[in-house]
Write an enzyme that holds these catalytic residues in place. Structure first.
Site, short mmCIF file in Angstrom:
data_model
loop_
_atom_site.label_atom_id
_atom_site.label_comp_id
_atom_site.label_asym_id
_atom_site.label_seq_id
_atom_site.Cartn_x
_atom_site.Cartn_y
_atom_site.Cartn_z
N HIS A 68 17.19 -20.13 22.26
CA HIS A 68 16.76 -19.74 23.60
C HIS A 68 16.92 -20.91 24.57
O HIS A 68 17.35 -20.74 25.73
CB HIS A 68 15.31 -19.28 23.54
CG HIS A 68 14.69 -19.00 24.87
ND1 HIS A 68 13.83 -19.88 25.49
CD2 HIS A 68 14.79 -17.93 25.69
CE1 HIS A 68 13.44 -19.37 26.65
NE2 HIS A 68 14.00 -18.19 26.79
N GLU A 71 20.50 -21.20 25.53
CA GLU A 71 20.86 -20.16 26.50
C GLU A 71 20.52 -20.63 27.92
O GLU A 71 21.34 -20.50 28.85
CB GLU A 71 20.11 -18.87 26.17
CG GLU A 71 20.22 -17.79 27.23
CD GLU A 71 18.91 -17.11 27.52
OE1 GLU A 71 18.55 -17.00 28.71
OE2 GLU A 71 18.21 -16.69 26.57
N HIS A 72 19.33 -21.17 28.12
CA HIS A 72 18.93 -21.66 29.44
C HIS A 72 19.87 -22.76 29.93
O HIS A 72 20.29 -22.76 31.09
CB HIS A 72 17.51 -22.22 29.38
CG HIS A 72 16.45 -21.20 29.61
ND1 HIS A 72 15.50 -21.31 30.60
CD2 HIS A 72 16.19 -20.02 28.98
CE1 HIS A 72 14.70 -20.26 30.57
NE2 HIS A 72 15.08 -19.48 29.58
N GLU A 143 7.19 -20.92 30.63
CA GLU A 143 7.52 -19.56 30.17
C GLU A 143 6.76 -19.23 28.89
O GLU A 143 6.22 -18.12 28.75
CB GLU A 143 9.03 -19.46 29.94
CG GLU A 143 9.50 -18.09 29.49
CD GLU A 143 11.00 -18.03 29.29
OE1 GLU A 143 11.46 -17.20 28.49
OE2 GLU A 143 11.73 -18.83 29.92
#
Length: 429
Positions: A68, A71-72, A143
């Site tokens: 993840h 991905e960012h 987040e």
């Protein structure tokens, strides 16, 4: 060579090829559509945190949440952000990470060539530094804290954690604040070089397009780049839990106005490979429709008794190396919610035979949902199953569903339920 598969009854055609660098390309032209949707996916997700990095020989355990995090970070380059480039050419872009895949996507009504090149270029040109990685840790940390306060998210991962106590599936896709704090730029490069090789990726383009022209754009872009030779990826499977390891029940308290209950069922049977696995997935999903959809006797009875309300839902997932179901909802009667649904699942063989007269209706409803998705460029692209079911598309899914018999549903339901183990995760105010 560009192969072509016609679905004559639907008036649809899928064009497919594999480039010399291994990238799989699928295109579905949609006459009369103004929008085009593209999604580029790597077979790498949150579960893949222990592997042999490309060019090395030893197994490395990477911090949770690295897929993840990667991905960012791919959107940010040394002198620009990929989102800005998409905006310049009128496209909306996004990305998401799942348990076993990471995808990057855009939708546009113009400038398809330019937007495809932006997608291919930013995904295939990583840029990580210690400074940019440390900056992102704060963003992703916020987040994670947001999801820590989300009762629905906590209910879902609480349930999964009890079904998969020893496997990485139970770890939040974003990781934890502590785990992402250990991620370095070198870690990101190691993960990227291992899993973002074109041979481990696919590109799906659906909408207003000319297949030959679109393929020519993609091919020219790829031929202008140099990639390392293709090498097998060594993923290290986690220790498999036994049925005895499943946590039967947990109750916790959060700031919610009403109790939330999540019932999980983990399959310990073997999912068939290829299209047979897709048929199995469809059959088990249809089993839950027969037992629990909003026209079923079970739903109506429990709704009238105020045990469930319109927050109730269910889902069946087949992932690489895992398959499970969830039934969840808000209820003022959490104990009865769990006991009633558990009793239905225990009695499922008899309940399914009693529901046989509704089989054709429930199947037609499922067909209608797929046909609705076929009228969406996003629906077609997002339903590509990639390596999981031997490259099946949504059009294959429709054909399998329409051919499914009640006896085949019963057989799949028996295989799943006979060995499945259950957990109950309850959140109280």
């Amino acid at each position: 060579m560009l192969s072509k598969k016609n679905y004559e009854r639907l008036g649809e055609t899928v064009y497919q090829t594999t480039l010399t660098n291994g990238l799989k390309v699928l295109m579905v032209p949609k006459a009369g559509f103004h929008k085009t949707f593209a999604i580029m996916t790597t077979n790498y997700g949150a579960m893949d945190n222990e592997f042999v990095p490309r060019g090395q020989k030893e197994v490395v355990r990477f911090p949770d949440g690295i897929a993840h995090f990667l991905e960012h970070k791919l959107f940010e380059k040394q002198d620009h952000d990929a989102f800005d480039l998409f905006g310049k050419y009128g496209a909306s872009a996004n990305a998401f990470t799942g348990f076993t895949q990471t995808s990057y996507l855009f939708a546009t009504t113009s400038h398809l060539k330019e937007n495809l090149e932006i997608l291919l270029d930013f995904v295939q040109d990583p840029y990580f530094t210690a400074a940019t990685v440390n900056k992102e840790k704060g963003i992703i940390g916020q987040e994670i804290q947001m999801y820590d306060d989300d009762p629905g998210w906590q209910s879902y991962f609480g349930m999964i954690g009890q079904l998969y106590p020893k496997e990485p599936l139970h770890i939040d896709i974003a990781g934890t604040v502590d785990s992402i704090d250990r991620i370095t730029a070198d870690d990101l490069y190691a993960a990227y070089q291992t899993f973002y090789h074109p041979s481990n990726m696919s590109l799906i383009v659906v909408g207003q397009l000319d297949p030959d022209q679109t393929l020519a754009w993609i091919t020219a872009n790829q031929e202008g780049k140099t990639f390392a030779p293709n090498e097998p990826i060594t993923r290290i499977p986690s220790p498999q839990a036994s049925p005895a390891d499943i946590v039967a029940q947990t109750t916790r308290q959060l700031t919610v106005s009403r109790p939330k209950v999540s019932i999980g069922l983990r399959g310990f049977d073997n999912v068939p490979a290829g299209f047979a696995g897709l048929q199995y997935s469809i059959a088990v999903s249809l089993m839950f429709d027969l037992l629990f959809n909003d026209t079923s006797d079970n739903y109506l009875r429990l709704y009238d008794a105020n045990v469930i309300d319109d927050s109730f839902g269910y889902d069946f997932q087949v992932q690489r190396g895992a398959h499970f179901a969830q039934l969840a909802g808000d209820t003022d009667q959490p104990e009865q919610f769990a006991s009633e649904l558990s009793a239905i699942l225990t009695d499922a063989p008899a309940q399914l035979r009693a529901a046989q007269p509704q089989f054709d209706l429930v199947k037609r409803e499922a067909v209608g949902r797929i046909v609705g998705a076929i009228n969406s460029v996003e629906g077609i692209a997002n339903q590509y199953d990639g390596p999981l079911f031997d490259g099946a598309t949504i059009f294959d899914e429709l054909a399998i569903l329409e051919a499914l018999s009640f006896d085949e549903l019963l057989a799949a339901a028996h295989d799943f339920l006979a060995q499945a183990k259950q957990t109950v995760y309850t959140i109280l105010p």
